[in-house]
Design an enzyme around this catalytic site. Structure first.
Site, mmCIF file in Angstrom:
data_model
loop_
_atom_site.group_PDB
_atom_site.id
_atom_site.type_symbol
_atom_site.label_atom_id
_atom_site.label_comp_id
_atom_site.label_asym_id
_atom_site.label_seq_id
_atom_site.Cartn_x
_atom_site.Cartn_y
_atom_site.Cartn_z
ATOM 1 N N ASP A 328 25.758 26.589 0.960
ATOM 2 C CA ASP A 328 26.720 27.239 1.840
ATOM 3 C C ASP A 328 26.101 28.454 2.534
ATOM 4 O OD1 ASP A 328 29.575 27.680 2.701
ATOM 5 O OD2 ASP A 328 29.260 29.548 1.606
ATOM 6 N N GLU A 381 24.214 24.036 5.250
ATOM 7 C CA GLU A 381 25.227 24.412 6.232
ATOM 8 C C GLU A 381 24.620 25.571 7.019
ATOM 9 O OE1 GLU A 381 29.539 26.468 6.924
ATOM 10 O OE2 GLU A 381 28.105 27.140 5.431
#
Length: 650
Positions: A328, A381
């Protein structure tokens, strides 16, 4: 659950304290910890049930190099720090002790006195493998690994299922709200079994779980974790989580976990100011405080911190057999000036904005995980144009296997939200992604981030009346599944959920009684089935020769047509993004003969108007688009049709 646990021989000498049992951590353990190269860190630090000199108990160890004193406290000593002080192994800054009679299920924390003599708030164990139920914050001594895995064959071949030429269709899930159940207990067994059955029936190849690493605040959805080694107690025990992963593999589903090494919350029981100093975080707030999330940023320049995070990654892919990690907020790690104004950030040693320590960490992560856990993939990401995210380190890249294509997502959703009469002016939003489609290995994400915080659900983003909104969404899904790149859909997207996602309530399953919602679900199922059965739709995702625009410039009619090609197989994808049916629409194709209509998003079974080509169309000797023959097609309103020559091969 670790396949080959390292044995730690009792050697070395203690430095401080009066203890009945000698030091248990070996000199090699301490040496590797100090160097930041101990790849079984959670087998060394933390709480471990064992027998010492014929006495059953638990060995505790924690890294706190700047503390004056550390003690273990828990139910077993009435949380009294005077009873079980720890011994400092100064060469690694690690404190350890053995407490007889303490065992699985007992709660504990560390009482830390800082170097200046201040008593800190009780600290949870950074490498605890189990915690108590939030909002309580104690660590729990876990049961020694006894789970018997049944997925040996899966583990030996899982890498093949995640290669660039494999079909990958990911169902992103917030486990707690997929099918909401109140109360405690083994939700991995109950909701997990239903999730496995559902994802399998829907044709997904992967489940991606939003973070299940332990986190104090449920409203963070797991993206502010503190227990980097512990599955959250909200859904069951670590063994029950392992059973869920094993069951996924038995059903043919790969599992990806969202994993957050970018930052952590400042809760007093956590990593912040752990031994009275900025131990895990940067001391300089220009590097250690995240301005967007008011969280703390890991100090990637510290060997022990990097080791802590890398071993967390290995814990999930080795101990729990997870097939991949989606990292993330990579962009927030890469840039020193991320969300900072001039004067609020500290340049690197070359005067640049790149976080060189984070780059080195990510390269090491992408090297060590595949090396020590064959077949596992790491996904980024990453929302910027940082070059070489999926390029190997040897070529100057970060080494990720895949990257979320945030540009494709933003561009195409922006296009789809325009009223259909205005789409002709934004045609390039749907075609621009092919300019850079082969610069990285991409996943096309329609993730949770697009259906929260006032952004509206995917269905509510679509313009027009109720029928047109559903038709738009169906056409969009057809375009997405035809487009190069692996697929990711957040739960609820397959139901065409009306409302935004709410983490405190389950999906609107009752909506499936409506023909339009049920039709979207059937469409996603059929798209997955067609996708997995058709190598032309996935096998050349990273090869420019696997894609060809036939019609990319029909702004007037808002029509797109392209070919997907792989090893002699050919598929035609045509999207009409207006509510006007197009009859006698001519498209030049490379193969003469009959083309079968494999899927039509306007089919009645999906809630459409059932306009189409009667199952297929035959070419005529009419040159078009540089081809000797062409198809004369009926393009349904707001629909995508997918066709292939009979026989499927060129």
């Amino acid at each position: 659950m670790i396949d080959n646990p390292e044995i730690h021989e009792p050697e070395g000498r203690g430095i401080e304290g009066d203890h009945s049992f000698g030091p248990l951590l070996g000199e090699l353990d301490l040496h590797l910890i100090a160097e930041g190269r101990h790849w079984q860190l959670a087998d060394c630090l933390g709480a471990h049930v064992m027998e010492v000199n014929g006495v059953q108990g638990t060995r505790f160890a924690v890294w706190a190099p700047n503390a004056r004193r550390v003690a273990v406290v828990g139910d077993f000593n009435s949380w009294d720090g005077r009873q079980n002080p720890m011994r400092l192994r100064r060469e690694a800054g690690v404190w350890e002790t053995f407490i007889p009679g303490v065992g699985p299920g007992d709660r504990y924390k560390f009482e830390v006195i800082a170097h200046d003599g201040n008593l800190l708030p009780l600290k949870a164990d950074p490498v605890a493998r189990q915690t108590e139920m939030p909002p309580a914050t104690a660590s729990v001594i876990s049961v020694p690994d006894e789970f018997i895995w049944t997925d040996d064959e899966w583990m030996a071949t899982r890498g093949e299922k995640q290669q660039p030429d494999a079909p990958i269709s990911i169902y992103e899930v917030h486990f707690g709200s997929w099918m909401y159940e109140s109360g405690e207990g083994n939700r991995w067994a109950v909701s997990g079994r239903r999730l496995i059955e559902y994802a399998t029936a829907m044709g997904f190849t992967h489940i991606e779980l939003m973070p299940i690493t332990e986190h104090p605040f449920g409203g963070s959805w797991g993206y502010q974790p503190l227990g980097m080694y512990a599955p959250t107690a909200r859904y069951g025990s670590p063994t029950e989580f392992a059973e869920f992963i094993d069951a996924c593999h038995g059903a043919g589903l790969s599992v990806i976990l969202d994993w957050v090494p970018a930052h952590f919350p400042s809760d007093l029981h956590g990593l912040a100011d752990f031994d009275g100093t900025a131990l895990y975080e940067h001391a300089d707030p220009q590097q250690g405080l995240h301005p967007d999330w008011n969280t703390l940023i890991y100090n990637m320049g510290r060997n022990e911190v990097r080791n802590f995070l890398l071993c967390s990654a290995l814990e999930w892919v080795q101990r729990f057999h997870v097939d991949g990690l989606r990292v993330d907020a990579v962009a927030s790690m890469l840039y020193l000036d991320y969300s900072r104004e001039p004067g609020q950030w500290t340049p690197n040693r070359y005067g640049g904005r790149e976080n060189l320590e984070a780059v080195d960490f990510l390269q090491q992560l992408n090297s060590i995980v595949p090396e020590r856990s064959a077949g596992a993939v790491i996904i980024a990401e990453e929302s910027t144009a940082w070059p070489g995210v999926t390029a190997p380190e040897s070529a100057g890249g970060l080494g990720f296997q895949y990257k979320w294509n945030m540009g494709w997502m933003h561009d195409t959703l922006r296009y789809m939200q325009h009223e259909t009469v205005h789409r002709r002016y934004h045609h390039n939003d749907m075609t621009f992604s092919m300019v850079y489609a082969y610069s990285e290995r991409f996943i096309l994400p329609l993730s949770h981030d697009e259906v929260v915080h006032g952004k509206r659900s995917l269905l509510q983003k679509m313009p027009g009346d109720r029928w047109q909104r559903f038709a738009n969404l169906r056409a969009y899904y057809g375009f997405m599944w035809g487009h190069p790149g692996k697929k990711l859909l957040f739960m609820g997207g397959e139901l065409a959920q009306e409302r935004e996602w709410n983490h405190d309530a389950h999906l609107d399953w009752a909506a499936l009684d409506d023909v339009h919602h049920g039709g979207i679900q059937k469409l996603v199922r059929d798209l997955n089935e067609l996708y997995r059965a058709t190598p032309a739709m996935f096998g050349s995702d990273t090869d420019p020769a696997g894609f060809e625009w036939l019609i990319g410039d029909d702004h007037t009619n808002s029509v797109f047509a392209f070919l997907r090609l792989h090893q002699g197989q050919c598929v035609l994808v045509v999207s009409n993004m207006t509510p006007v049916p197009r009859s006698d629409y001519r498209i030049g194709v490379p193969i003469h003969g009959r083309w079968k209509e494999l899927l039509n998003t306007d089919a009645e079974i999906y809630g459409g108007s059932n306009v189409g080509n009667g199952g297929g169309a035959d070419t005529t000797a009419h040159p078009e688009h540089g081809r000797e023959q062409s198809l004369l097609l009926v393009l349904p309103p707001l629909a995508t049709v997918i066709l292939a020559p009979e026989g499927y091969s060129i």
